[in-house]
Write a protein that holds these residues in place. Structure first.
Motif, PDB file in Angstrom:
ATOM      1  N   THR A  83       0.805  -1.222   0.000  1.00  0.00           N
ATOM      2  CA  THR A  83       0.000   0.000   0.000  1.00  0.00           C
ATOM      3  C   THR A  83       0.840   1.276   0.000  1.00  0.00           C
ATOM      4  O   THR A  83       0.358   2.334  -0.389  1.00  0.00           O
ATOM      5  CB  THR A  83      -0.928   0.017   1.224  1.00  0.00           C
ATOM      6  OG1 THR A  83      -0.130  -0.110   2.414  1.00  0.00           O
ATOM      7  CG2 THR A  83      -1.923  -1.139   1.156  1.00  0.00           C
ATOM      8  N   ASN A  84       2.093   1.167   0.427  1.00  0.00           N
ATOM      9  CA  ASN A  84       2.985   2.338   0.462  1.00  0.00           C
ATOM     10  C   ASN A  84       4.419   1.832   0.324  1.00  0.00           C
ATOM     11  O   ASN A  84       5.078   1.491   1.301  1.00  0.00           O
ATOM     12  CB  ASN A  84       2.801   3.112   1.767  1.00  0.00           C
ATOM     13  CG  ASN A  84       3.663   4.364   1.820  1.00  0.00           C
ATOM     14  OD1 ASN A  84       4.136   4.853   0.788  1.00  0.00           O
ATOM     15  ND2 ASN A  84       3.897   4.873   3.015  1.00  0.00           N
ATOM     16  N   VAL A  85       4.888   1.752  -0.926  1.00  0.00           N
ATOM     17  CA  VAL A  85       6.189   1.148  -1.203  1.00  0.00           C
ATOM     18  C   VAL A  85       7.315   2.000  -0.605  1.00  0.00           C
ATOM     19  O   VAL A  85       7.362   3.214  -0.793  1.00  0.00           O
ATOM     20  CB  VAL A  85       6.390   0.980  -2.720  1.00  0.00           C
ATOM     21  CG1 VAL A  85       7.792   0.463  -3.021  1.00  0.00           C
ATOM     22  CG2 VAL A  85       5.327   0.039  -3.294  1.00  0.00           C
ATOM     23  N   THR A  86       8.214   1.312   0.117  1.00  0.00           N
ATOM     24  CA  THR A  86       9.423   1.941   0.657  1.00  0.00           C
ATOM     25  C   THR A  86      10.635   1.159   0.174  1.00  0.00           C
ATOM     26  O   THR A  86      10.503   0.085  -0.452  1.00  0.00           O
ATOM     27  CB  THR A  86       9.386   1.971   2.190  1.00  0.00           C
ATOM     28  OG1 THR A  86       9.390   0.619   2.671  1.00  0.00           O
ATOM     29  CG2 THR A  86       8.133   2.674   2.700  1.00  0.00           C
ATOM     30  N   ASP A  87      11.811   1.674   0.468  1.00  0.00           N
ATOM     31  CA  ASP A  87      13.037   1.004   0.032  1.00  0.00           C
ATOM     32  C   ASP A  87      13.135  -0.417   0.570  1.00  0.00           C
ATOM     33  O   ASP A  87      13.686  -1.305  -0.091  1.00  0.00           O
ATOM     34  CB  ASP A  87      14.267   1.809   0.493  1.00  0.00           C
ATOM     35  CG  ASP A  87      14.444   3.092  -0.321  1.00  0.00           C
ATOM     36  OD1 ASP A  87      14.024   3.082  -1.498  1.00  0.00           O
ATOM     37  OD2 ASP A  87      14.979   4.081   0.212  1.00  0.00           O
ATOM     38  N   LYS A  88      12.632  -0.655   1.763  1.00  0.00           N
ATOM     39  CA  LYS A  88      12.749  -1.978   2.369  1.00  0.00           C
ATOM     40  C   LYS A  88      11.928  -3.041   1.639  1.00  0.00           C
ATOM     41  O   LYS A  88      12.149  -4.243   1.818  1.00  0.00           O
ATOM     42  CB  LYS A  88      12.326  -1.927   3.828  1.00  0.00           C
ATOM     43  CG  LYS A  88      10.823  -1.752   4.029  1.00  0.00           C
ATOM     44  CD  LYS A  88      10.437  -1.864   5.509  1.00  0.00           C
ATOM     45  CE  LYS A  88       8.913  -1.796   5.685  1.00  0.00           C
ATOM     46  NZ  LYS A  88       8.515  -1.945   7.107  1.00  0.00           N
ATOM     47  N   HIS A  89      10.973  -2.607   0.807  1.00  0.00           N
ATOM     48  CA  HIS A  89      10.129  -3.557   0.101  1.00  0.00           C
ATOM     49  C   HIS A  89      10.786  -4.122  -1.148  1.00  0.00           C
ATOM     50  O   HIS A  89      10.386  -5.191  -1.632  1.00  0.00           O
ATOM     51  CB  HIS A  89       8.793  -2.908  -0.288  1.00  0.00           C
ATOM     52  CG  HIS A  89       7.926  -2.600   0.885  1.00  0.00           C
ATOM     53  ND1 HIS A  89       7.225  -1.406   0.999  1.00  0.00           N
ATOM     54  CD2 HIS A  89       7.642  -3.294   2.011  1.00  0.00           C
ATOM     55  CE1 HIS A  89       6.548  -1.403   2.129  1.00  0.00           C
ATOM     56  NE2 HIS A  89       6.789  -2.545   2.762  1.00  0.00           N
ATOM     57  N   PHE A  90      11.752  -3.432  -1.713  1.00  0.00           N
ATOM     58  CA  PHE A  90      12.368  -3.900  -2.950  1.00  0.00           C
ATOM     59  C   PHE A  90      13.190  -5.151  -2.678  1.00  0.00           C
ATOM     60  O   PHE A  90      13.895  -5.260  -1.680  1.00  0.00           O
ATOM     61  CB  PHE A  90      13.259  -2.817  -3.562  1.00  0.00           C
ATOM     62  CG  PHE A  90      12.502  -1.581  -3.968  1.00  0.00           C
ATOM     63  CD1 PHE A  90      11.373  -1.670  -4.754  1.00  0.00           C
ATOM     64  CD2 PHE A  90      12.909  -0.314  -3.547  1.00  0.00           C
ATOM     65  CE1 PHE A  90      10.669  -0.542  -5.131  1.00  0.00           C
ATOM     66  CE2 PHE A  90      12.218   0.820  -3.910  1.00  0.00           C
ATOM     67  CZ  PHE A  90      11.084   0.713  -4.703  1.00  0.00           C
ATOM     68  N   GLY A  91      13.070  -6.119  -3.595  1.00  0.00           N
ATOM     69  CA  GLY A  91      13.823  -7.352  -3.444  1.00  0.00           C
ATOM     70  C   GLY A  91      13.129  -8.528  -4.096  1.00  0.00           C
ATOM     71  O   GLY A  91      12.159  -8.379  -4.853  1.00  0.00           O
ATOM     72  N   ASN A  92      13.633  -9.720  -3.797  1.00  0.00           N
ATOM     73  CA  ASN A  92      13.122 -10.956  -4.396  1.00  0.00           C
ATOM     74  C   ASN A  92      12.122 -11.623  -3.449  1.00  0.00           C
ATOM     75  O   ASN A  92      12.368 -11.778  -2.254  1.00  0.00           O
ATOM     76  CB  ASN A  92      14.283 -11.910  -4.672  1.00  0.00           C
ATOM     77  CG  ASN A  92      13.854 -13.088  -5.518  1.00  0.00           C
ATOM     78  OD1 ASN A  92      13.413 -12.939  -6.646  1.00  0.00           O
ATOM     79  ND2 ASN A  92      13.989 -14.282  -4.961  1.00  0.00           N
TER      80      ASN A  92
END
Length: 351
Positions: free
Chosen positions: A270-279
């Motif tokens: 719902t609110n993309v942050t840097d910690k969400h990026f990945g596999n």
């Protein structure tokens, strides 16, 4: 013997037949006429008389039903309809299969025996009396279905499926090494032409392990929403789990939610942050097996100005020596602070 006439009046079939003039006992061997009636209906057997009669009787095989107006049969379904100088008729209500067979009308006239007889045929609509129950099997196993039917005359039995129509003739349906695409309803149809066909269905469920079919890497922007999808076909229905690249289970929080549906699982950001990026790895399983697939949530960068276009803009921004602009201000050779700034931004956008 004159031809008989069969007429249906509601549930009653009326049969008329005449005695043979000059007939005698030796003529019992003559082939009888066939009269057909449905099980459960009523039938009237009518014996027409055209001369003076002294004695008369109705028989079923060797059993006497009536002698004149005297009833000899104990069967309440058998009754006398007419007994006069021109008509001697009996009725059988709620005809049963056991009633099938020869019936004889005999009487004495002018000291000579007169005989007429008929063969009663009882028809029974085809119906299914036993059929396989719904079955659940694993893919690759053999399936054996049966469908037993009765009726008079002998009914036919066929099997059909919903996709291809006719599958098999006969009471038994055998499927060798069944495939998942063959899991459906199979219909048994029995018919003998007496009444509309009787039909029943058997549901065959084919179980197989999950197979993930929809996996895509997804770009996302900071502060925006994003979705990762994992679709898996399986019987029984698969259960889903999500893991991060370091094999940590994904759990719901205020920015991330897992939504499981019948055949798929959604990972909702719902609110993309840097910690969400990945596999991320989707794991689908049922009692027959499991399947997994990985997908990437990566950052979508804003589009940059292509380098050739950037340089062209920079060249156009460099003033020509001696050029005169508004209010008569002349620009001297060399690059101004603004030009240097334009060059810096051009290079920065390409980094």
């Amino acid at each position: 013997m004159a031809p008989y006439k069969a007429q249906r009046h509601g549930a009653i079939v009326q049969v008329n037949f005449d005695p043979w003039p000059g007939a005698h006992g030796a003529e019992f061997g003559h082939l009888p006429d066939n009269i057909t009636v449905l099980e459960g209906d009523s039938v009237i057997l009518r014996c027409k008389i055209d001369e003076e009669v002294t004695h008369k009787a109705w028989l079923n095989r060797s059993n006497i039903l009536f002698t004149g107006t005297d009833k000899w049969s104990l069967d309440k379904r058998v009754s006398l309809v007419n007994s006069n100088s021109s008509d001697f008729s009996i009725q059988i209500d709620k005809v049963q299969v056991a009633d099938e067979g020869p019936y004889t009308c005999t009487f004495q006239a002018n000291n000579m025996p007169r005989i007429a007889y008929v063969y009663l045929i009882v028809q029974v609509p085809a119906r299914i009396v036993n059929i396989s129950r719904d079955v659940s099997v694993n893919e690759g196993e053999n399936v054996n279905l049966f469908c037993l039917a009765v009726g008079r005359p002998e009914p036919t039995v066929t099997w059909k499926d919903q996709k291809y129509g006719l599958v098999s003739d006969g009471e038994f349906l055998d499927i060798t090494e069944i495939k998942r695409q063959q899991g459906e309803d199979y219909e048994c149809i029995t018919n003998n032409g007496v009444a509309p066909p009787d039909t029943r269905k058997v549901k065959v469920t084919v179980n197989y392990p999950p197979m993930i079919t929809d996996v895509k890497n997804m770009p996302a922007q900071l502060g925006k929403t994003a979705i990762l999808r994992c679709e898996a076909m399986a019987v029984p229905t698969a259960s889903f789990e999500w893991y991060r690249d370091d094999r940590r289970p994904v759990e719901n929080d205020n920015t991330l939610r897992i939504k499981n549906e019948k055949t798929r699982s959604l990972l909702l950001f719902t609110n993309v942050t840097d910690k969400h990026f990945g596999n991320y790895t989707c794991f689908a399983s049922n009692r027959l097996g499991a399947s997994n697939a990985s997908m990437l949530l990566f950052q979508r960068l804003m589009p940059t100005l292509p380098l050739p276009l950037c340089l062209l803009t920079l060249v156009l921004a460099i003033p020509r020596p001696g050029a005169v602009y508004g209010r008569g201000i002349a620009v001297h050779a060399g690059m101004s602070v603004g030009v240097w700034l334009a060059l810096f931004m051009c290079l920065l956008l390409k980094v």
